[in-house]
Design a protein around this motif. Structure first.
Motif, PDB file in Angstrom:
ATOM      1  N   UNK A 185       0.862  -1.173   0.000  1.00 49.93           N
ATOM      2  CA  UNK A 185       0.000   0.000   0.000  1.00 49.93           C
ATOM      3  C   UNK A 185       0.899   1.224   0.000  1.00 49.93           C
ATOM      4  N   UNK A 186       0.598   2.175  -0.865  1.00 46.93           N
ATOM      5  CA  UNK A 186       1.447   3.355  -0.985  1.00 46.93           C
ATOM      6  C   UNK A 186       0.594   4.593  -1.239  1.00 46.93           C
ATOM      7  N   UNK A 187       1.023   5.715  -0.687  1.00 42.61           N
ATOM      8  CA  UNK A 187       0.399   7.012  -0.960  1.00 42.61           C
ATOM      9  C   UNK A 187       1.511   8.037  -1.109  1.00 42.61           C
ATOM     10  N   UNK A 188       1.264   9.070  -1.926  1.00 39.52           N
ATOM     11  CA  UNK A 188       2.322  10.033  -2.148  1.00 39.52           C
ATOM     12  C   UNK A 188       1.825  11.356  -2.684  1.00 39.52           C
ATOM     13  N   UNK A 189       2.779  12.266  -2.851  1.00 38.12           N
ATOM     14  CA  UNK A 189       2.504  13.627  -3.296  1.00 38.12           C
ATOM     15  C   UNK A 189       3.613  14.034  -4.257  1.00 38.12           C
ATOM     16  N   UNK A 190       3.245  14.713  -5.362  1.00 41.05           N
ATOM     17  CA  UNK A 190       4.213  15.190  -6.346  1.00 41.05           C
ATOM     18  C   UNK A 190       3.861  16.633  -6.691  1.00 41.05           C
ATOM     19  N   UNK A 191       4.892  17.512  -6.711  1.00 33.98           N
ATOM     20  CA  UNK A 191       4.613  18.929  -6.965  1.00 33.98           C
ATOM     21  C   UNK A 191       5.773  19.591  -7.692  1.00 33.98           C
ATOM     22  N   UNK A 192       5.420  20.495  -8.597  1.00 27.24           N
ATOM     23  CA  UNK A 192       6.389  21.338  -9.281  1.00 27.24           C
ATOM     24  C   UNK A 192       6.033  22.790  -9.015  1.00 27.24           C
ATOM     25  N   UNK A 193       6.948  23.507  -8.402  1.00 22.29           N
ATOM     26  CA  UNK A 193       6.790  24.937  -8.192  1.00 22.29           C
ATOM     27  C   UNK A 193       7.744  25.670  -9.123  1.00 22.29           C
ATOM     28  N   UNK A 194       7.847  26.966  -8.977  1.00 20.58           N
ATOM     29  CA  UNK A 194       8.663  27.741  -9.897  1.00 20.58           C
ATOM     30  C   UNK A 194      10.122  27.306  -9.881  1.00 20.58           C
ATOM     31  N   UNK A 195      10.673  27.086  -8.683  1.00 18.40           N
ATOM     32  CA  UNK A 195      12.083  26.731  -8.557  1.00 18.40           C
ATOM     33  C   UNK A 195      12.311  25.409  -7.829  1.00 18.40           C
ATOM     34  N   UNK A 196      11.231  24.731  -7.452  1.00 18.20           N
ATOM     35  CA  UNK A 196      11.356  23.513  -6.653  1.00 18.20           C
ATOM     36  C   UNK A 196      10.459  22.430  -7.237  1.00 18.20           C
ATOM     37  N   UNK A 197      11.008  21.231  -7.314  1.00 13.57           N
ATOM     38  CA  UNK A 197      10.235  20.053  -7.689  1.00 13.57           C
ATOM     39  C   UNK A 197      10.475  19.008  -6.608  1.00 13.57           C
ATOM     40  N   UNK A 201       7.870   2.659   5.421  1.00 10.68           N
ATOM     41  CA  UNK A 201       8.815   3.763   5.411  1.00 10.68           C
ATOM     42  C   UNK A 201       8.277   4.980   4.695  1.00 10.68           C
ATOM     43  N   UNK A 202       9.141   5.983   4.631  1.00 14.06           N
ATOM     44  CA  UNK A 202       8.832   7.239   3.966  1.00 14.06           C
ATOM     45  C   UNK A 202      10.024   7.637   3.110  1.00 14.06           C
ATOM     46  N   UNK A 203       9.756   8.221   1.935  1.00 13.55           N
ATOM     47  CA  UNK A 203      10.804   8.660   1.008  1.00 13.55           C
ATOM     48  C   UNK A 203      10.511  10.078   0.545  1.00 13.55           C
ATOM     49  N   UNK A 204      11.551  10.889   0.474  1.00 13.14           N
ATOM     50  CA  UNK A 204      11.444  12.266   0.006  1.00 13.14           C
ATOM     51  C   UNK A 204      12.515  12.510  -1.052  1.00 13.14           C
ATOM     52  N   UNK A 205      12.140  13.189  -2.133  1.00 17.69           N
ATOM     53  CA  UNK A 205      13.081  13.595  -3.178  1.00 17.69           C
ATOM     54  C   UNK A 205      12.783  15.032  -3.558  1.00 17.69           C
ATOM     55  N   UNK A 206      13.831  15.796  -3.862  1.00 14.21           N
ATOM     56  CA  UNK A 206      13.610  17.202  -4.196  1.00 14.21           C
ATOM     57  C   UNK A 206      14.722  17.714  -5.087  1.00 14.21           C
ATOM     58  N   UNK A 207      14.377  18.711  -5.891  1.00 10.10           N
ATOM     59  CA  UNK A 207      15.347  19.441  -6.697  1.00 10.10           C
ATOM     60  C   UNK A 207      14.985  20.919  -6.590  1.00 10.10           C
ATOM     61  N   UNK A 208      15.929  21.731  -6.138  1.00 11.05           N
ATOM     62  CA  UNK A 208      15.665  23.143  -5.838  1.00 11.05           C
ATOM     63  C   UNK A 208      16.696  24.007  -6.560  1.00 11.05           C
ATOM     64  N   UNK A 209      16.220  24.835  -7.494  1.00 10.74           N
ATOM     65  CA  UNK A 209      17.100  25.805  -8.152  1.00 10.74           C
ATOM     66  C   UNK A 209      17.111  27.054  -7.278  1.00 10.74           C
ATOM     67  N   UNK A 210      18.096  27.132  -6.372  1.00 13.66           N
ATOM     68  CA  UNK A 210      18.166  28.207  -5.386  1.00 13.66           C
ATOM     69  C   UNK A 210      18.355  29.550  -6.074  1.00 13.66           C
ATOM     70  N   UNK A 211      19.271  29.594  -7.031  1.00 13.39           N
ATOM     71  CA  UNK A 211      19.507  30.767  -7.872  1.00 13.39           C
ATOM     72  C   UNK A 211      19.708  30.259  -9.290  1.00 13.39           C
ATOM     73  N   UNK A 212      19.780  31.137 -10.289  1.00 15.71           N
ATOM     74  CA  UNK A 212      20.044  30.646 -11.647  1.00 15.71           C
ATOM     75  C   UNK A 212      21.343  29.858 -11.766  1.00 15.71           C
ATOM     76  N   UNK A 213      22.293  30.093 -10.840  1.00 18.39           N
ATOM     77  CA  UNK A 213      23.571  29.383 -10.901  1.00 18.39           C
ATOM     78  C   UNK A 213      23.687  28.225  -9.909  1.00 18.39           C
ATOM     79  N   UNK A 214      22.846  28.174  -8.884  1.00 19.07           N
ATOM     80  CA  UNK A 214      23.038  27.241  -7.775  1.00 19.07           C
ATOM     81  C   UNK A 214      21.840  26.312  -7.668  1.00 19.07           C
ATOM     82  N   UNK A 215      22.114  24.999  -7.707  1.00 17.94           N
ATOM     83  CA  UNK A 215      21.063  23.982  -7.608  1.00 17.94           C
ATOM     84  C   UNK A 215      21.392  22.998  -6.498  1.00 17.94           C
ATOM     85  N   UNK A 216      20.385  22.677  -5.693  1.00 15.06           N
ATOM     86  CA  UNK A 216      20.476  21.638  -4.678  1.00 15.06           C
ATOM     87  C   UNK A 216      19.479  20.533  -5.019  1.00 15.06           C
TER      88      UNK A 216
END
Length: 722
Positions: free
Chosen positions: A533-545, A579-594
């Motif tokens: 059984x699994x449940x989850x959430x997916x979102x894309x914002x301006x600088x964060x996915x 368990x729980x799993x989290x993944x993210x991609x954040x464009x902090x600035x045009x040059x810097x990505x986490x």
């Protein structure tokens, strides 16, 4: 090299505002591919999670795509390195099974090659270079509804670079690293005629772990493809691939009493005080003439026919031929006062695999509601012939193979037949596995924001085996039949155009041991059954996915011993994880990505009794870390064509045995790289394991030894586009 070219175009557009409009010769499709390559790619379509052509956002499951661009940024030169960067995947394996990773508490992961199963897991996995692959897709959790048995932990699909008329390219790569390790690759893709395209890629990887004696791999991989229209509505894709790997194998470093160790470490913890001695880290106790090699051929043909605008027919046929050889001394067990007891093993595999899959896809409406469905079937056959030679456990054999702990004169493989006397130590095996399956999937949009996805698969498996024992002069023949039903039911609800929630139920079946090595006793047991059984959430914002998932998996019918009589084997064992799993991609600035991911889980045996009558209830299964985290930082300098990269990995403790007596402690490693573009080349200097951390992987030997990971290494490489 579609995504690397696209990244360069995207960087150029970002550095010079308005350049896209001013440079009409830049194809728009390359700009689009660049944006798709960034982030978590939730709008990319995955063939691994569904045959319906759904995007990751539309799929009610946890799916991760590792693009070729991502693999290069992270410096993942092998498939094992690449997968350890995926959410929740961790672990390691011996040379016989190098990609023995865990996912969501289970090590039963099904591996695909361009969407086709690789005829079993375990020892069929090999060390491979990542150059030939366009992307790696990872589907988490049980997935027998898609590919059949063995997918309780998930599915990993290695997708090679394919012919693409929209993105012709020419590329090359070369790197030189510590201890003389080298890596080269070249790729050519272009168009021909009005509809045709071709692709050829070749890689050679000569890797050497100089911190351990005689630990190396040579990898060669050729992938080819051609695609063209044989009729206005019919397209043919053909491919021929070849791979070969050879190497000198390292099977592990033995654990020794603390009183014997000259430089004891905290890498491993045991209740009897044994430790991993840093002064032994360089020793390789394998024989000098060891052999660890495989040669594989793949031939595939896919025909796609557009019957009508609503109907698409597809047939895919593949042949696979693999020969493998292991000739080693694999075990290294400490014996007082200062010796190592060893074994000897020879195993050959001669494997032949055929599969044909047909499906029909329809896109239209049902009662005015948008609907997609696919229905199909597949037939497969695997033949495996194997010679197996093992040294016995007699005192005279132990004396003949024993070496010094500190200064081992490991010598050469001892061919004396007396060392392999006794029942079961010289056997020839033949195995035929035939499979037939029927499957269907459907995606129904009940309302604009609400979609229901369902799937069903029925499998019939026939296993026929023969075992010839050369020592006792006996031959036995036996077989078994399995049938299995698998299902998935999930739903996706779009809260906004860029965010959605999902939930799903799915199940899986796995054999009680390998089908190719199934014993006559185990042939009477049914398949083990798992569900999630699994449940989850997916979102894309301006600088964060970002994505989040929670899950609960349970597996039943696991082989165990009878609680009242440990001499009897039963199949009432149970295992679970949540368990729980989290993944993210954040464009902090045009040059810097986490970017990064975190996985936290609780995996346990709910019911398991071993041969000594001991209960393992509540223990963590071997090779399963319950905490895994990755963090990646990428900074592009504004005034220079230079990138700085840092990657951190934290892997929690794992146990090597069901009793949880041998614990490999947690470790954190750091990788760093600096890249500079001088067209047409991208130069990269990379440091792996920057802090020179000593840590270990699970090596397949429950209590005697562990596999040490490489220490700090350096690499200078260049990637060319021409």
């Amino acid at each position: 090299m579609r995504k690397v070219v696209s990244t360069a175009a995207f960087a150029a557009c970002a550095a010079v505002p308005g350049v896209q409009a001013q440079e009409p010769e830049l194809p728009a499709i390359r700009v689009e591919a660049a944006s798709e390559a960034d982030g978590l790619r939730l709008d990319s379509r995955s063939s691994t999670a569904s045959r319906l052509g759904l995007t990751l956002r539309e799929t009610p499951a946890s799916v991760e795509i590792l693009s070729q661009q991502t693999l290069r940024e992270r410096g993942a030169s092998t498939l094992s390195d690449a997968l350890r960067g995926a959410t929740g995947l961790a672990g390691g394996g011996p040379p016989s099974s190098p990609t023995t990773l865990s996912s969501r508490g289970f090590t039963d992961i099904l591996y695909l090659y361009d969407g086709l199963r690789m005829s079993g897991a375990g020892s069929t996995n090999r060390v491979e270079d990542t150059w030939n692959y366009e992307r790696i897709e990872v589907l988490k959790g049980p997935a027998s509804v898609l590919q059949g048995d063995s997918a309780i932990g998930g599915i990993v699909n290695f997708q090679t670079k394919r012919p693409d008329r929209d993105n012709p390219s020419r590329e090359a790569m070369f790197s030189y690293g510590s201890y003389g390790s080298t890596r080269t690759g070249i790729g050519l893709g272009d168009n021909f005629g009005e509809t045709g395209a071709y692709r050829i890629d070749y890689s050679h990887n000569d890797s050497r772990v100089g911190t351990i004696d005689r630990n190396s791999n040579k990898l060669d991989h050729l992938t080819t493809g051609i695609a063209f229209d044989v009729a206005p509505a019919t397209r043919l894709d053909l491919s021929f691939d070849y791979s070969r790997d050879t190497g000198h194998a390292y099977w592990g470093t033995p654990l020794v009493p603390r009183s014997v160790a000259r430089d004891p470490t905290g890498v491993v913890s045991t209740p009897d005080g044994r430790v991993l001695d840093r002064s032994l880290a360089r020793n390789n106790y394998n024989v000098l003439d060891d052999r660890n090699e495989a040669e594989a051929y793949w031939l595939r043909a896919r025909v796609t026919h557009t019957l009508t605008p609503a109907w698409t027919l597809r047939n895919e046929f593949a042949m696979n031929k693999v020969d493998r050889l292991w000739k080693n001394s694999e075990s290294a067990t400490y014996t007082a006062p200062g010796f190592i007891d060893r074994d000897q093993t020879i195993i050959t595999h001669h494997q032949r695999y055929l599969i044909d899959r047909f499906d029909a896809t329809h896109s239209g409406t049902i009662a005015g509601l948008s609907n997609k469905f696919v229905v199909g079937g597949e037939l497969s056959k695997t033949s495996l012939d194997s010679e197996r030679r093992f040294s016995n456990r007699s005192a005279s054999t132990a004396d003949a193979l024993r070496v010094s702990l500190r200064n081992p004169a490991v010598g050469y493989f001892n061919d004396d037949p007396a060392l392999m006397s006794g029942p079961g130590n010289r056997t020839d095996l033949t195995t035929d596995v035939r499979g037939a399956a029927f499957f269907l999937e459907d995606s129904l949009k009940l309302a604009e924001p609400w979609t229901v996805v369902a799937g069903y698969r029925y499998d019939r498996i026939r296993v026929d085996r023969s075992v010839t024992d050369l020592n006792v002069g006996s031959r036995s023949e036996f077989g078994t039949r399995y049938s299995a039903n698998s299902a998935r039911l999930g739903t996706v609800f779009d809260l906004t155009p860029s965010s959605s929630v999902y939930a799903q139920y799915t199940n899986a079946t796995i054999p009680v041991g390998s089908l190719f090595l199934l014993s006559q006793a185990n042939a009477s047991y049914p398949l083990a059954k798992g569900e999630q059984w699994e449940a989850g959430f997916k979102q894309t914002l301006e600088n964060v996915e970002w994505t989040a998932a929670v899950y609960h998996i349970k597996l039943e019918n696991v082989l165990s011993r009878d609680q009242n009589d440990a001499r009897l084997t039963v199949n009432n064992g149970r295992q679970s994880s949540r368990g729980v799993e989290l993944s993210a991609d954040w464009r902090v600035t045009p040059q810097f990505t986490l970017s990064g991911n975190v996985a936290v889980l609780n995996a346990r045996f709910d019911s398991l009794t071993e041969a000594d009558g001991a209960s393992r209830v509540g223990n963590t299964p071997p090779n399963v870390p319950e905490r895994v985290a990755n963090l990646y930082a990428n900074y592009r300098l504004a005034d220079l064509p230079m990138n700085l990269f840092v990657g951190l990995n934290h892997t929690g403790k794992i146990y090597t045995d069901n009793a949880n007596q041998i614990r490999i402690n947690s470790h954190t490693t750091v990788d760093a790289a600096i890249s500079y573009r001088i067209r047409p080349a991208l130069l990269t200097f990379r440091v792996r394991n920057l802090t020179d951390r000593l840590y270990a992987y699970y090596g397949g030997r429950a209590t005697s030894q562990v596999l040490l990971a490489p220490g700090r290494t350096y690499e200078l490489g260049a990637t060319f586009e021409f």
